[in-house]
Design an enzyme around this catalytic site. Structure first.
Site, PDB file in Angstrom:
ATOM      1  N   ASP A 148      52.252  45.907 -53.045  1.00 23.72           N
ATOM      2  CA  ASP A 148      53.029  45.541 -51.625  1.00 23.72           C
ATOM      3  C   ASP A 148      54.625  45.546 -51.788  1.00 23.72           C
ATOM      4  O   ASP A 148      55.310  44.968 -52.853  1.00 23.72           O
ATOM      5  CB  ASP A 148      52.527  44.095 -50.943  1.00 23.72           C
ATOM      6  CG  ASP A 148      52.853  43.812 -49.693  1.00 23.72           C
ATOM      7  OD1 ASP A 148      53.533  44.753 -48.961  1.00 23.72           O
ATOM      8  OD2 ASP A 148      52.494  42.734 -49.155  1.00 23.72           O
ATOM      9  N   HIS A 221      49.105  53.548 -42.844  1.00 27.51           N
ATOM     10  CA  HIS A 221      49.727  52.708 -42.605  1.00 27.51           C
ATOM     11  C   HIS A 221      51.437  52.842 -43.016  1.00 27.51           C
ATOM     12  O   HIS A 221      52.023  52.316 -42.576  1.00 27.51           O
ATOM     13  CB  HIS A 221      49.113  51.338 -43.262  1.00 27.51           C
ATOM     14  CG  HIS A 221      50.176  50.131 -43.545  1.00 27.51           C
ATOM     15  ND1 HIS A 221      50.388  49.375 -42.441  1.00 27.51           N
ATOM     16  CD2 HIS A 221      50.975  49.539 -44.159  1.00 27.51           C
ATOM     17  CE1 HIS A 221      51.376  48.379 -42.489  1.00 27.51           C
ATOM     18  NE2 HIS A 221      51.793  48.634 -43.949  1.00 27.51           N
TER      19      HIS A 221
END
Length: 339
Positions: A148, A221
């Site tokens: 992330d 995404h």
């Protein structure tokens, strides 16, 4: 980074507390909060001396509803409450929040102690709306198993992407920040194949290699979260997301926190994710990641924060003069006849 900026780009740490509070109507609530916020830097030193290598920091954000009362300044030009985003299948809700405290350290006990002393000082001036404890998971991965924050700006691009400049000189050195809490149905996500997961995220799972964008149709995404303006300029944000949860309570989540120079960048990002681009083709990650909170704040410069003790107290408006005389020459109160 300007010397008077708060540490929005503090180093990645092993743990964090994301604390969102609302201001109460307690007497002198604003005065109490000003005093505490003006001494946040001092409180950090008080707690951090136990381990100066543990990177304790606290970044403070102020919401639109209390900005002017607290600072005595006009609102930053893009500051507003979080705008909910409603798609055909998923919604990013708005939830209460007047102040954000992003507390970071490599030691959980230092975060705990700082938060304890902070809330003790604030007392009944605030009510806790949300408190989430995050942790660093392996090599900066979320609980879905992917790295992330790969797209975070670095080097000279970091302050350029996160700190307000001459376009709003009164609050230069500050930053907008949005927080959201996402919950994951881990069992449903794990039922997907690795290839299906990678197609949703837009990166390989094992080594974090970026996959090519889809030529047509459903976007990943990674693609939907990339914002490019009409001139072809890409606008980055700084994420310091952290996993949170409790296996015993079957709770697994990601706390999103994004710092940006322009609030519209995150707003557009959320619209692309929840509504879709084109509309109707929402971010498939949202089928496995439900937003349950949403708040927006402005992070003032350290200079503004440290100077809150010097903001003059608000003067109550003068009462209009009464047209009824206080008394009459005959000794009555001038109340007139009862009806």
């Amino acid at each position: 980074m300007p010397i008077d900026a708060q540490q929005v780009d503090a180093p990645l740490t092993q743990t964090a507390v994301f604390l969102v509070v609302t201001v109460t109507d307690a007497p002198d609530a604003i005065a109490t909060i000003r005093s505490v916020l003006a001494d946040v830097s001092g409180l950090i030193k008080t707690v951090a001396f136990r381990d100066l290598g543990a990177n304790l920091t606290c970044t403070v954000g102020v919401g639109a509803a209390v900005w002017t009362d607290l600072t005595g300044m006009p609102s930053p030009r893009e500051l507003r409450p979080f705008l909910p985003v409603e798609g055909a299948r998923h919604t990013a809700p708005a939830t209460p929040g007047d102040l954000l405290f992003h507390i970071r350290s490599d030691r959980r006990d230092l975060c705990f102690e700082f938060e304890r002393l902070l809330l003790s000082g604030l007392g009944d001036a605030v009510t806790v709306a949300d408190e989430t404890v995050g942790f660093r998971y392996f090599d900066v991965r979320d609980l879905l198993g992917f790295v992330d924050g790969t797209a975070n700006p670095v080097g000279p691009a970091l302050p350029e992407s996160t700190l307000v400049g001459d376009e709003d000189p009164d609050v230069a050195g500050g930053s907008y920040v949005v927080v959201q809490k996402y919950l994951h149905p881990i069992a449903a996500w794990q039922s997907l194949t690795t290839e299906q997961q990678e197609a949703i995220i837009g990166r390989t799972k094992a080594d974090n290699v970026e996959l090519d964008d889809a030529a047509t149709g459903q976007k990943s995404h990674k693609t939907l979260a990339t914002i490019v303006d009409a001139e072809g300029v890409e606008h980055d944000i700084l994420r310091d997301n952290m996993p949170f949860g409790s296996p015993g309570s079957d709770q697994f989540g990601t706390y999103f926190i994004g710092y940006c120079r322009n609030l519209w960048v995150i707003q557009q990002m959320l619209e692309r994710m929840f509504i879709g681009d084109p509309p109707g083709l929402h971010d498939r990650l949202l089928d496995f990641s439900s937003a349950v909170t949403g708040s927006a704040f402005f992070v003032p410069s350290a200079e503004i924060l440290d100077g809150l003790d010097d903001v003059p107290a608000a003067v109550p408006p003068a009462q209009p003069a009464s047209s009824t005389p206080a008394g009459t020459t005959d000794g009555s109160l001038g109340l007139g006849a009862l009806r």
